[in-house]
Design a protein around this motif. Structure first.
Motif, PDB file in Angstrom:
ATOM      1  N   LYS A  82       5.991  -5.233   2.693  1.00  0.00           N
ATOM      2  CA  LYS A  82       5.737  -6.465   2.745  1.00  0.00           C
ATOM      3  C   LYS A  82       4.347  -6.770   2.817  1.00  0.00           C
ATOM      4  O   LYS A  82       3.360  -6.059   3.490  1.00  0.00           O
ATOM      5  N   THR A  83       3.793  -7.683   2.084  1.00  0.00           N
ATOM      6  CA  THR A  83       2.238  -8.181   1.886  1.00  0.00           C
ATOM      7  C   THR A  83       1.778  -9.015   2.771  1.00  0.00           C
ATOM      8  O   THR A  83       2.577  -9.682   3.187  1.00  0.00           O
ATOM      9  N   THR A  84       0.504  -8.965   2.932  1.00  0.00           N
ATOM     10  CA  THR A  84      -0.139  -9.911   3.677  1.00  0.00           C
ATOM     11  C   THR A  84       0.488 -11.509   3.214  1.00  0.00           C
ATOM     12  O   THR A  84       0.226 -12.523   4.006  1.00  0.00           O
ATOM     13  N   ASP A  85       0.422 -11.656   2.156  1.00  0.00           N
ATOM     14  CA  ASP A  85       0.896 -12.881   1.712  1.00  0.00           C
ATOM     15  C   ASP A  85       2.432 -13.245   1.895  1.00  0.00           C
ATOM     16  O   ASP A  85       2.668 -14.396   1.650  1.00  0.00           O
ATOM     17  N   GLN A  86       3.164 -12.411   2.393  1.00  0.00           N
ATOM     18  CA  GLN A  86       4.777 -12.677   2.775  1.00  0.00           C
ATOM     19  C   GLN A  86       4.706 -12.651   4.172  1.00  0.00           C
ATOM     20  O   GLN A  86       5.843 -12.656   4.755  1.00  0.00           O
ATOM     21  N   GLU A  87       3.492 -12.482   4.952  1.00  0.00           N
ATOM     22  CA  GLU A  87       3.903 -12.472   6.423  1.00  0.00           C
ATOM     23  C   GLU A  87       4.699 -13.611   7.047  1.00  0.00           C
ATOM     24  O   GLU A  87       5.555 -13.418   7.776  1.00  0.00           O
ATOM     25  N   ASP A  88       4.462 -14.702   6.442  1.00  0.00           N
ATOM     26  CA  ASP A  88       5.192 -15.859   6.935  1.00  0.00           C
ATOM     27  C   ASP A  88       6.306 -16.505   6.329  1.00  0.00           C
ATOM     28  O   ASP A  88       6.677 -17.589   6.015  1.00  0.00           O
ATOM     29  N   VAL A  89       6.677 -15.663   5.267  1.00  0.00           N
ATOM     30  CA  VAL A  89       7.704 -15.917   4.211  1.00  0.00           C
ATOM     31  C   VAL A  89       8.873 -14.884   4.373  1.00  0.00           C
ATOM     32  O   VAL A  89       9.083 -13.823   4.429  1.00  0.00           O
ATOM     33  N   PRO A  90      10.053 -15.636   5.288  1.00  0.00           N
ATOM     34  CA  PRO A  90      10.998 -14.541   5.602  1.00  0.00           C
ATOM     35  C   PRO A  90      11.883 -14.063   4.509  1.00  0.00           C
ATOM     36  O   PRO A  90      11.993 -14.983   3.457  1.00  0.00           O
ATOM     37  N   LYS A 128      -2.987  -5.636  -0.343  1.00  0.00           N
ATOM     38  CA  LYS A 128      -2.615  -6.377   0.734  1.00  0.00           C
ATOM     39  C   LYS A 128      -1.373  -5.743   1.379  1.00  0.00           C
ATOM     40  O   LYS A 128      -0.564  -6.658   1.723  1.00  0.00           O
ATOM     41  N   ILE A 129      -1.375  -4.778   1.546  1.00  0.00           N
ATOM     42  CA  ILE A 129      -0.138  -4.163   2.350  1.00  0.00           C
ATOM     43  C   ILE A 129      -0.293  -4.454   3.705  1.00  0.00           C
ATOM     44  O   ILE A 129      -1.161  -3.999   4.314  1.00  0.00           O
ATOM     45  N   SER A 130       0.812  -5.018   4.142  1.00  0.00           N
ATOM     46  CA  SER A 130       0.896  -5.380   5.712  1.00  0.00           C
ATOM     47  C   SER A 130       1.919  -4.491   6.340  1.00  0.00           C
ATOM     48  O   SER A 130       1.620  -3.749   7.470  1.00  0.00           O
TER      49      SER A 130
END
Length: 438
Positions: free
Chosen positions: A120-128, A173-175
């Protein structure tokens, strides 16, 4: 200058210079790894959280714990199909920039099941329900397996469905990282090797990032060199082949093949690109490229397209230690399309490593042989009557006339008005065109 000096001797000198003076390039021969997430102690495993199907009403359960030998971790669980059908573990936010690497590496031992790995990338943090996902196999005989997962293996997934419009994974951007065992692979299609019930996955050491070698040498060679070496002094077989193999002016194909052999024996990571008919002035518009191995195809490719392939190979580990022929695709739906990094990556992935040629139905490389005797004058005249040679000559003459016209117009515009005789240049261009196009 002869092709022997340029190709055979010149390439040998370059290889010797790299090994002698460019030790950093010469040393880039093996895959290197760096620890990203150690998984040997309870403290190191505290970053992982359960993500089993209980979140959607299922009954599966799993957990990570240090292995008994304290050399890694073991993920154990019980996969219950009814009500869900998956077990998962995911890290807390890590905020990793792994753009300097080519992918992730794990050393695992399982029972033959196919597992998933999620990022999950940092851009997907708030995208369930949005992630990047791939799969990896484990050995059914209980042996340890080294798994390398390049970044391009990760598929954008939204709500359990692959997203063909999704952007490629950005490793800077790996979270979060995750492990999944599910009865499904992609798009609700069944996992062919899942087993309901208890499971174990041993992970040695933890998760690493790896960097694979890039080519230290990318060489432009020619289609025809391999078939020329196979033919050798078989005059009858040579008469049946394409004009450039029949003519083999100055033993050019032999010297190019000598250079290839030197590259492959150098110990350096390399790519050898065998261009088919190398031209560019009469090729209009872009087209997709295609590659094959074993020196069995013919065709044409522009100089610009060959240069694009070189640039793509230099930075792509999937091109390393491969020799292949390159041409423009003739299919109608390939016209007007431009090669991208993704398309070049697919082109390289389809090719076998040179050391594995015989494992994919290709013969081993033939040994290098001396140039055959040149064809007689009578044979040369017959070869030059070949329609392909005639077309190449006519094309060369037309191109030279156009070039002379352009130069004359430019000189008139500049007030010079003097045109120099370009007969020698015309003859040379005809030779080059015949040698490369046919």
């Amino acid at each position: 200058m002869s092709s022997e000096r340029v190709e055979a001797q010149g390439i040998a000198n370059i290889l010797a210079a790299i090994n002698k003076y460019a030790s950093d390039i010469a040393a880039n021969k093996v895959t290197s790894t760096t620890s990203v997430l150690p998984m040997t102690t309870a403290e190191e495993l505290a970053v992982w959280e359960r993500l089993d199907d209980v979140i959607m009403g299922g009954n599966s359960s799993s957990g990570l714990s240090p292995s008994e030998d304290i050399k890694g971790a073991v993920w154990t669980g019980d996969l219950i199909v009814e009500g869900g059908g998956f077990c998962g573990a995911r890290t807390k936010s890590l905020n990793l920039d792994l753009s300097a690497y080519d992918g992730l590496q794990l050393r695992v031992k399982g029972d033959g099941q196919i597992f998933k790995f999620n990022i999950k990338t940092t851009d997907q943090e708030d995208v369930p329900e949005s992630t990047y996902q791939t799969t990896f196999d484990t050995s059914s005989d209980g042996n340890w397996t080294t798994v390398r997962i390049p970044w391009h293996n990760f598929v954008p997934v939204t709500r359990a469905q692959s997203d063909p419009t999704g952007e490629p994974l950005d490793p800077s951007k790996i979270s979060k990282l995750g492990l999944v065992l599910s009865r499904f692979e992609f798009n609700k299609l069944p996992n062919p090797s899942y087993k309901p019930g208890p499971f174990q996955l041993f992970i040695e050491g933890g998760i690493q990032a790896y960097k694979a070698p890039r080519p230290a040498v990318v060489s432009i060679s020619s289609a025809g060199v391999e078939r020329n070496a196979i033919i050798g002094n078989d005059t009858a077989a040579r008469k049946k082949d394409i004009p450039i193999v029949q003519l083999n002016p100055g033993g050019m194909l032999n010297h190019k093949y000598d250079a290839e052999c030197a590259i492959r024996a150098s110990g350096l990571p390399y790519t050898v690109i065998r261009c088919t008919g190398l031209d560019g002035k009469d090729i209009e518009g872009p087209a997709l490229l295609e590659a094959d191995q074993g020196d069995i195809i013919s065709g044409e490719v522009s100089r610009d397209e060959a240069a694009d392939a070189v640039l793509a190979a230099v930075s792509n580990p999937e091109a390393t230690c491969k020799t292949f022929e390159l041409r423009r695709c003739r299919a109608a739906d390939a016209q007007g399309k431009t090669m991208t990094d993704k398309l070049f990556n697919r082109l390289f992935l389809k090719l076998a490593l040179d050391r594995n040629r015989w494992r994919v139905g290709l013969p081993p490389f033939p040994r290098a042989v001396p140039p055959p005797p040149p064809p007689s004058e009578e044979s040369t005249r017959e070869i030059l009557k070949d329609p392909r040679v005639q077309a190449a000559r006519a094309q060369a003459q037309q191109q030279q006339q156009e070039e002379n016209g352009r130069i004359g117009k430019q000189q008139q515009e500049n007030g010079n008005g003097q045109q120099q005789d370009d007969g020698a240049g015309q003859e040379q261009k005809q030779k080059e065109l015949v040698n490369s196009n046919v």
